[in-house]
Motif scaffolding. Structure first.
Motif, short mmCIF file in Angstrom:
data_model
loop_
_atom_site.label_atom_id
_atom_site.label_comp_id
_atom_site.label_asym_id
_atom_site.label_seq_id
_atom_site.Cartn_x
_atom_site.Cartn_y
_atom_site.Cartn_z
N GLY A 75 -27.14 -44.74 -21.76
CA GLY A 75 -28.13 -45.60 -22.43
C GLY A 75 -29.55 -45.20 -22.12
N ARG A 76 -29.80 -44.90 -20.86
CA ARG A 76 -31.17 -44.52 -20.48
C ARG A 76 -31.57 -43.19 -21.10
N ALA A 77 -30.58 -42.31 -21.32
CA ALA A 77 -30.91 -41.04 -21.97
C ALA A 77 -31.40 -41.27 -23.39
N HIS A 78 -31.08 -42.46 -23.94
CA HIS A 78 -31.56 -42.80 -25.28
C HIS A 78 -32.71 -43.81 -25.22
N GLY A 79 -33.20 -44.07 -24.02
CA GLY A 79 -34.36 -44.96 -23.87
C GLY A 79 -34.02 -46.44 -24.04
N LEU A 80 -32.74 -46.81 -23.84
CA LEU A 80 -32.32 -48.19 -24.10
C LEU A 80 -32.34 -49.06 -22.83
N ARG A 81 -32.45 -50.37 -23.01
CA ARG A 81 -32.28 -51.32 -21.90
C ARG A 81 -30.81 -51.42 -21.57
N ILE A 82 -30.50 -51.57 -20.29
CA ILE A 82 -29.11 -51.69 -19.87
C ILE A 82 -28.92 -53.07 -19.29
N ILE A 83 -27.97 -53.81 -19.87
CA ILE A 83 -27.80 -55.21 -19.47
C ILE A 83 -26.36 -55.45 -19.03
#
Ligand code: GLV
Ligand code: MG
Length: 325
Positions: free
Chosen positions: A217-225
């Motif tokens: 997810g972080r590789a795509h710049g997303l928040r991880i919840i």
């Protein structure tokens, strides 16, 4: 850093995400009065099939009439494998204005799942000249969701965050547990003989998928919840789970009961001591740089430019949280 930039997807404060069944409108106001950063009104698993239509009507009415203040509002639609999914999107979006912020898509398995919902949402936004662009939250909760996650994240530019769905994930990979989050006594190792005998060390059975989700997810710049913790009478268990996922990179957790909201807000607000140390790192490295040193020692530990990046992301998170208050 790679020459390829990771785009920064819209950042919201998402420490706590409070779930309310769409079939229980009497709980909506309580959710608004809570300290939750995000309210997710559910049309999926918390709503029995005969109540789905009424739940949708309740959501439409609330989105048109209720004052949700500054809260981020999401709805969880039914999965793409059901006959409810397309009408959830169409009915809610066509019959409400611009108050909805996010749509949560459960059980994503391939990029086309997200693409299909984007197609519907985009047509409705254009036809009704909506001012707000809806964002997507994806629940990662199936074996396919994990295997295809990297490409799923390319399914739509609307994706803002990934959420871990403990119960469905466990069902999907046939884990021998019926707990929603939390530990399991069978997922343990035995130590060698110690003066107290052989000790049982419980492990975290959720570590692998959550860690994967965070990295991809972080590789795509997303928040991880982090997702739900079913035992809402066990704040210690909730805190233990949330501490582990915060360390792994999650920036928020679901609250499936109002009494979990404050727990989540506390868990996912960086500690004062952490921020103080982060600021000390920045200052110490600035001083090191001024004297042409690439590294420095702070409280007996080595720090360098990577420490500045670690420190800066914590400070940025804190600033985002402060900007909401
Ligand atoms: C949430 O959707 C879960 O399956 O735990
Ligand atoms: Mg689920």
């Amino acid at each position: 850093m790679s020459f390829t930039d990771v785009p920064e997807i819209i950042t919201r404060v998402n420490r706590s995400e409070l779930f309310v069944p769409g079939s229980k409108p009497e709980f909506f106001k309580k959710a608004v009065d809570s300290k939750a950063d995000v309210i997710c009104i559910d049309l999926e698993d918390a709503v029995a099939p005969p109540d789905k239509d009424q739940a949708k009507k309740n959501i439409i009415e609330a989105l048109n009439e209720m004052d949700f203040g500054k809260k981020t509002i999401s709805i969880r639609i039914n999965g793409l494998d059901t006959n409810f999914c397309y009408r959830d999107v169409i009915d809610v979006m066509e019959n409400t204005g611009d108050r909805l912020d996010l749509i949560m898509i459960p059980k994503v398995g391939v990029p086309a799942d997200v693409y299909a919902i984007d197609m519907l949402v985009t047509q409705i936004e254009n036809k009704f000249a909506k001012k707000k662009k809806i964002g997507f939250e994806l629940i990662v909760e199936t074996a396919m969701g994990i295997v295809n996650l990297d490409s799923i994240c390319t399914g739509s530019k609307r994706i803002e965050s990934l959420h871990f769905g403990y119960a469905d994930y466990a069902a999907s990979v046939r884990m021998r547990t019926t707990n929603v989050g939390g530990p399991n006594e069978d997922y343990a190792i035995l130590t060698h003989e110690t003066p107290e005998g052989r000790l049982v060390h419980w492990n975290d059975l959720w570590h692998s998928p959550i860690s994967k989700m965070a990295t991809i997810g972080r590789a795509h710049g997303l928040r991880i919840i982090d997702g739900p913790f079913g035992d809402f009478s066990d704040p210690d268990g909730y805190n233990a789970q949330g501490k582990r996922t915060a360390i792994l990179g999650c920036e928020g957790k679901w609250a499936i009961h109002p009494n979990q909201v404050e727990l989540a807000n506390n868990l996912f607000t960086p500690k004062t001591t952490t921020i103080e140390r982060a600021k000390k790192i920045i200052t110490a490295m600035q001083e090191a740089e001024d004297s042409h040193q690439g590294a420095a020692t702070l409280d007996g530990k080595l720090i360098d430019a990577a420490s500045v990046r670690q420190a800066q992301q914590l400070i940025t998170q804190q600033e985002l949280i402060d900007s909401m208050n």
